[in-house]
Write a protein that holds these residues in place. Structure first.
Motif, PDB file in Angstrom:
ATOM      1  N   ALA A  51      -3.074   7.875   2.270  1.00 23.83           N
ATOM      2  CA  ALA A  51      -3.176   9.166   3.144  1.00 23.83           C
ATOM      3  C   ALA A  51      -1.752   9.300   3.546  1.00 23.83           C
ATOM      4  O   ALA A  51      -1.278  10.432   3.557  1.00 23.83           O
ATOM      5  CB  ALA A  51      -4.404   9.063   4.094  1.00 23.83           C
ATOM      6  N   GLY A  52      -1.142   8.502   3.964  1.00 20.02           N
ATOM      7  CA  GLY A  52       0.089   8.392   4.731  1.00 20.02           C
ATOM      8  C   GLY A  52       1.276   8.925   3.865  1.00 20.02           C
ATOM      9  O   GLY A  52       1.982   9.705   3.917  1.00 20.02           O
ATOM     10  N   ASN A  53       1.205   8.054   2.616  1.00 25.10           N
ATOM     11  CA  ASN A  53       2.041   8.334   1.413  1.00 25.10           C
ATOM     12  C   ASN A  53       1.965   9.606   0.909  1.00 25.10           C
ATOM     13  O   ASN A  53       2.866  10.408   0.893  1.00 25.10           O
ATOM     14  CB  ASN A  53       1.776   7.344   0.619  1.00 25.10           C
ATOM     15  CG  ASN A  53       2.438   5.897   0.818  1.00 25.10           C
ATOM     16  OD1 ASN A  53       3.137   5.836   1.597  1.00 25.10           O
ATOM     17  ND2 ASN A  53       1.809   4.719   0.106  1.00 25.10           N
ATOM     18  N   LEU A  54       0.538  10.291   0.766  1.00 20.69           N
ATOM     19  CA  LEU A  54       0.293  11.540   0.231  1.00 20.69           C
ATOM     20  C   LEU A  54       0.824  12.637   1.272  1.00 20.69           C
ATOM     21  O   LEU A  54       1.624  13.661   0.801  1.00 20.69           O
ATOM     22  CB  LEU A  54      -1.126  11.830   0.146  1.00 20.69           C
ATOM     23  CG  LEU A  54      -1.632  10.907  -1.098  1.00 20.69           C
ATOM     24  CD1 LEU A  54      -3.313  11.340  -1.006  1.00 20.69           C
ATOM     25  CD2 LEU A  54      -1.178  11.520  -2.229  1.00 20.69           C
ATOM     26  N   GLN A  58       3.750  15.433   0.543  1.00 20.65           N
ATOM     27  CA  GLN A  58       3.559  16.853   0.663  1.00 20.65           C
ATOM     28  C   GLN A  58       4.630  17.422   1.502  1.00 20.65           C
ATOM     29  O   GLN A  58       5.064  18.402   1.443  1.00 20.65           O
ATOM     30  CB  GLN A  58       2.141  17.085   1.317  1.00 20.65           C
ATOM     31  CG  GLN A  58       2.067  18.529   1.216  1.00 20.65           C
ATOM     32  CD  GLN A  58       0.364  18.772   1.829  1.00 20.65           C
ATOM     33  OE1 GLN A  58       0.007  17.653   2.375  1.00 20.65           O
ATOM     34  NE2 GLN A  58      -0.108  19.823   1.824  1.00 20.65           N
ATOM     35  N   ALA A  59       5.105  16.615   2.502  1.00 25.58           N
ATOM     36  CA  ALA A  59       6.073  17.041   3.290  1.00 25.58           C
ATOM     37  C   ALA A  59       7.444  17.090   2.807  1.00 25.58           C
ATOM     38  O   ALA A  59       8.435  18.261   2.963  1.00 25.58           O
ATOM     39  CB  ALA A  59       6.234  16.231   4.797  1.00 25.58           C
ATOM     40  N   ALA A  60       7.614  16.265   1.729  1.00 25.84           N
ATOM     41  CA  ALA A  60       8.775  16.451   0.929  1.00 25.84           C
ATOM     42  C   ALA A  60       9.027  17.308  -0.079  1.00 25.84           C
ATOM     43  O   ALA A  60       9.795  18.036  -0.235  1.00 25.84           O
ATOM     44  CB  ALA A  60       9.076  14.953   0.185  1.00 25.84           C
ATOM     45  N   THR A  61       7.791  17.788  -0.439  1.00 27.16           N
ATOM     46  CA  THR A  61       7.757  18.811  -1.435  1.00 27.16           C
ATOM     47  C   THR A  61       7.945  20.292  -0.790  1.00 27.16           C
ATOM     48  O   THR A  61       8.526  21.058  -1.259  1.00 27.16           O
ATOM     49  CB  THR A  61       6.337  18.843  -1.987  1.00 27.16           C
ATOM     50  OG1 THR A  61       6.063  17.666  -2.833  1.00 27.16           O
ATOM     51  CG2 THR A  61       6.250  20.085  -3.076  1.00 27.16           C
ATOM     52  N   GLN A  62       7.448  20.288   0.451  1.00 25.39           N
ATOM     53  CA  GLN A  62       7.560  21.567   1.298  1.00 25.39           C
ATOM     54  C   GLN A  62       9.031  21.568   1.708  1.00 25.39           C
ATOM     55  O   GLN A  62       9.551  22.927   1.816  1.00 25.39           O
ATOM     56  CB  GLN A  62       6.737  21.360   2.495  1.00 25.39           C
ATOM     57  CG  GLN A  62       5.140  21.504   2.065  1.00 25.39           C
ATOM     58  CD  GLN A  62       4.235  21.488   3.416  1.00 25.39           C
ATOM     59  OE1 GLN A  62       4.757  21.115   4.435  1.00 25.39           O
ATOM     60  NE2 GLN A  62       2.763  21.689   2.953  1.00 25.39           N
ATOM     61  N   SER A  63       9.483  20.588   1.802  1.00 24.15           N
ATOM     62  CA  SER A  63      11.159  20.660   2.348  1.00 24.15           C
ATOM     63  C   SER A  63      11.882  21.186   1.234  1.00 24.15           C
ATOM     64  O   SER A  63      13.050  21.717   1.447  1.00 24.15           O
ATOM     65  CB  SER A  63      11.676  19.264   2.785  1.00 24.15           C
ATOM     66  OG  SER A  63      10.736  18.823   3.845  1.00 24.15           O
ATOM     67  N   ALA A  64      11.426  21.019   0.134  1.00 22.05           N
ATOM     68  CA  ALA A  64      12.309  21.512  -1.171  1.00 22.05           C
ATOM     69  C   ALA A  64      12.504  23.117  -0.993  1.00 22.05           C
ATOM     70  O   ALA A  64      13.438  23.533  -1.780  1.00 22.05           O
ATOM     71  CB  ALA A  64      11.840  20.925  -2.296  1.00 22.05           C
ATOM     72  N   GLY A 133      13.058  14.063   8.556  1.00 23.46           N
ATOM     73  CA  GLY A 133      13.828  12.797   8.026  1.00 23.46           C
ATOM     74  C   GLY A 133      13.967  13.186   6.429  1.00 23.46           C
ATOM     75  O   GLY A 133      14.611  12.175   5.908  1.00 23.46           O
ATOM     76  N   ASN A 134      13.513  14.239   5.951  1.00 20.76           N
ATOM     77  CA  ASN A 134      13.910  14.463   4.422  1.00 20.76           C
ATOM     78  C   ASN A 134      15.184  15.167   4.353  1.00 20.76           C
ATOM     79  O   ASN A 134      15.792  16.056   4.875  1.00 20.76           O
ATOM     80  CB  ASN A 134      12.848  15.537   4.074  1.00 20.76           C
ATOM     81  CG  ASN A 134      11.516  15.031   4.155  1.00 20.76           C
ATOM     82  OD1 ASN A 134      11.211  13.932   3.534  1.00 20.76           O
ATOM     83  ND2 ASN A 134      10.608  15.743   4.593  1.00 20.76           N
ATOM     84  N   ARG A 194       9.807   6.111   3.794  1.00 16.76           N
ATOM     85  CA  ARG A 194       9.208   5.253   2.925  1.00 16.76           C
ATOM     86  C   ARG A 194       9.489   5.438   1.333  1.00 16.76           C
ATOM     87  O   ARG A 194       8.577   5.478   0.439  1.00 16.76           O
ATOM     88  CB  ARG A 194       7.655   5.720   3.132  1.00 16.76           C
ATOM     89  CG  ARG A 194       7.090   5.452   4.516  1.00 16.76           C
ATOM     90  CD  ARG A 194       5.502   5.251   4.426  1.00 16.76           C
ATOM     91  NE  ARG A 194       5.045   5.218   5.639  1.00 16.76           N
ATOM     92  CZ  ARG A 194       3.637   5.098   6.004  1.00 16.76           C
ATOM     93  NH1 ARG A 194       2.803   5.447   5.004  1.00 16.76           N
ATOM     94  NH2 ARG A 194       3.303   5.046   7.150  1.00 16.76           N
ATOM     95  N   ASN A 195      10.628   5.739   1.164  1.00 15.38           N
ATOM     96  CA  ASN A 195      11.146   5.877  -0.198  1.00 15.38           C
ATOM     97  C   ASN A 195      10.571   7.068  -0.774  1.00 15.38           C
ATOM     98  O   ASN A 195      10.320   7.003  -2.048  1.00 15.38           O
ATOM     99  CB  ASN A 195      11.138   4.660  -0.897  1.00 15.38           C
ATOM    100  CG  ASN A 195      11.935   3.532  -0.334  1.00 15.38           C
ATOM    101  OD1 ASN A 195      12.956   3.654   0.049  1.00 15.38           O
ATOM    102  ND2 ASN A 195      11.253   2.245  -0.529  1.00 15.38           N
TER     103      ASN A 195
END
Length: 206
Positions: A51-54, A58-64, A133-134, A194-195
């Protein structure tokens, strides 16, 4: 004279030996319960990690979206003139822009293409890290086979030419055609905690 029969004393039965069966069963049950508890605990930890990795993904995708909106704003500001006819590198704060299309080679992943070609040619625009942090980096490719003016030899992917064909209601209306728009591909790469690594691509027409 009758002789009384001798009295025989009944011997008490010897005590049964403790075989330890109850203790053995109790140990087996305890070991089984311990293993079941450890399995449940591991399952909970694994679920929380997934759940944490997902959530990070999702946060990284939104940062795009920040990189894509920045690229679209730059295209809109430079859509006139000859700025988009030539590639520009990211040196000196200029935006990473390719005036012709480039794609990963056969068997080459986007990550390898990004690191070996795009970063190697210094045409990647990197934004400051956000609060999560993204770090967002992006490039723009004009979907053309070569650099230069699209009207002077550079074949490009364009929107279909549209015009009114006329009908019974517009028999006397003047014919018109909408100008063709050029297609641009924006590729955003997001690296985070987390890479976490995410790629988002958008094609816009201008």
């Amino acid at each position: 004279m009758l002789t009384p029969a001798p009295l025989y004393r009944r011997r008490a039965a010897p005590p049964l030996r403790q075989q330890g069966i109850v203790l053995l069963v109790a140990l087996v049950v305890l070991i089984g319960m311990t293993l079941a508890g450890l399995s449940l605990l591991r399952s909970v930890f694994t679920s929380n990690r997934i759940a944490g990795n997902l959530a990070f993904q999702q946060a990284a995708t939104q940062s795009a979206d920040v990189g894509i909106e920045t690229a679209i704003a730059w295209l809109e500001n430079n859509n006139t003139g000859t700025t988009l006819h030539q590639s520009r590198d990211a040196a000196g704060g200029e935006l990473g822009y390719f005036a012709r299309r480039e794609d990963p080679g056969p068997g080459q992943s986007w990550e390898d293409f990004w690191q070996q070609v795009l970063v190697g040619s210094n045409r990647v625009n990197v934004l400051p890290p956000d609060a999560a942090g993204n770090t967002v980096a992006f490039v723009i490719h004009r979907l053309c086979n070569s650099v230069g003016d699209p009207l002077a030899g550079a074949r490009c992917e364009t929107s279909p030419l549209t015009k009114n064909e006329g009908n019974s209601q517009t028999a006397l209306s003047p014919a018109f055609s909408a100008p063709q728009q050029q297609y641009y591909r924006i590729t955003a790469r997001v690296s985070g905690p987390r890479n976490t690594l995410s790629y988002v691509q958008v094609v816009v027409a201008m």
